[in-house]
Write an enzyme that holds these catalytic residues in place. Structure first.
Site, short mmCIF file in Angstrom:
data_model
loop_
_atom_site.label_atom_id
_atom_site.label_comp_id
_atom_site.label_asym_id
_atom_site.label_seq_id
_atom_site.Cartn_x
_atom_site.Cartn_y
_atom_site.Cartn_z
CE LYS A 13 4.74 -0.22 -14.82
NZ LYS A 13 5.85 -0.20 -13.85
NE ARG A 88 7.90 5.46 -8.91
CZ ARG A 88 7.02 4.51 -9.17
NH1 ARG A 88 5.86 4.78 -9.69
NH2 ARG A 88 7.30 3.26 -8.90
NE ARG A 127 -5.39 -5.46 -11.92
CZ ARG A 127 -4.44 -4.57 -11.61
NH1 ARG A 127 -4.38 -4.06 -10.40
NH2 ARG A 127 -3.57 -4.22 -12.51
NE ARG A 160 -4.39 -3.99 -5.10
CZ ARG A 160 -3.33 -3.74 -5.87
NH1 ARG A 160 -2.70 -4.72 -6.46
NH2 ARG A 160 -2.90 -2.50 -6.05
NE ARG A 171 -3.36 2.22 -8.68
CZ ARG A 171 -3.70 0.94 -8.87
NH1 ARG A 171 -4.91 0.52 -8.52
NH2 ARG A 171 -2.86 0.09 -9.41
#
Ligand SMILES: [Zn+2]
Length: 217
Positions: A13, A88, A127, A160, A171
């Site tokens: 994004k 949001r 990642r 992470r 998420r």
């Protein structure tokens, strides 16, 4: 032209927003960045937001909208904004509409980037970043030459803590829960455009630009 960008975590994004902002000379307004800056600058709005966060409460919709409107109005000299991570909630969307109308403005298009959940999971959980120099890798799309070791400085690569499979599933679920009502809200208003985010980045960019070209002319 004012654009809202809805997209799940791991969909690229931020990158797409930057490309659009550059091409159409829009100001890229990320609500996360703005909130951080208001707090760092210790502005009136920043102090108010901080007091909510200090007590573990969500920053209220009208405060977030006030921060965003400050930026939107400051963008007057440009040709518009692309809103990233905002609104949001339906509450924020309604407050935003009111504030925009009062300023004689409107949202021209809402881009909704659709990516399959399993693809998102794979993108995020793969990642890695270097514990030494911070260089970014992906175990499939951009792997280091030696497994788990940075090409540039030979330090160890780490993941992470919120990029692990379990957290990522949550998420993504949170994103769907939050976004579904917004999608209905803007669909009803008639300015929602879905973009297939499962294809290559350049194709996604092209699809978005085709939509924005039609909107801006
Ligand atoms: Zn490194």
């Amino acid at each position: 032209m004012n654009v809202i960008f809805l997209g799940p975590p791991g969909a690229g994004k931020g990158t797409q927003c930057k490309v659009i902002a550059d091409r159409y000379q829009l100001r890229h307004l990320s609500s996360g960045d703005i909130l951080r800056r208001e707090r760092a600058d210790n502005t009136d709005l920043g102090q108010k937001a901080q007091s909510f966060m200090d007590s573990g409460r969500l920053v209220p919709d009208d405060l977030i909208v006030a921060m965003m409107m400050k930026e939107i109005n400051a963008a007057d000299t440009n040709s518009g904004v692309v809103l990233d991570g905002f609104p949001r909630t339906i509450g924020q969307a309604e407050e935003l509409d009111k504030a925009l109308n009062a300023a004689g403005k409107d949202i021209d298009v809402v881009l909704c980037l659709d990516v399959d959940d399993d693809k998102l999971e794979h993108r995020i959980t793969g990642r890695r970043s270097c514990s030494g120099c911070g260089a970014a890798y992906h175990i499939t799309f951009n792997p280091p030459q030696v497994d788990g070791i940075c090409d540039k400085c030979q330090k160890e690569l780490t993941q992470r803590s919120d990029d692990t499979a379990e957290v990522v599933k949550n998420r993504i679920k949170t994103y769907h829960d939050q976004t579904a009502p917004l999608v209905s809200f803007y669909k009803e208003k008639g300015n929602l455009k879905n973009v297939d985010g499962n294809v290559a980045i350049e194709q996604v960019t092209q699809a978005m630009c085709d939509i924005l070209d039609r909107v801006s002319t």
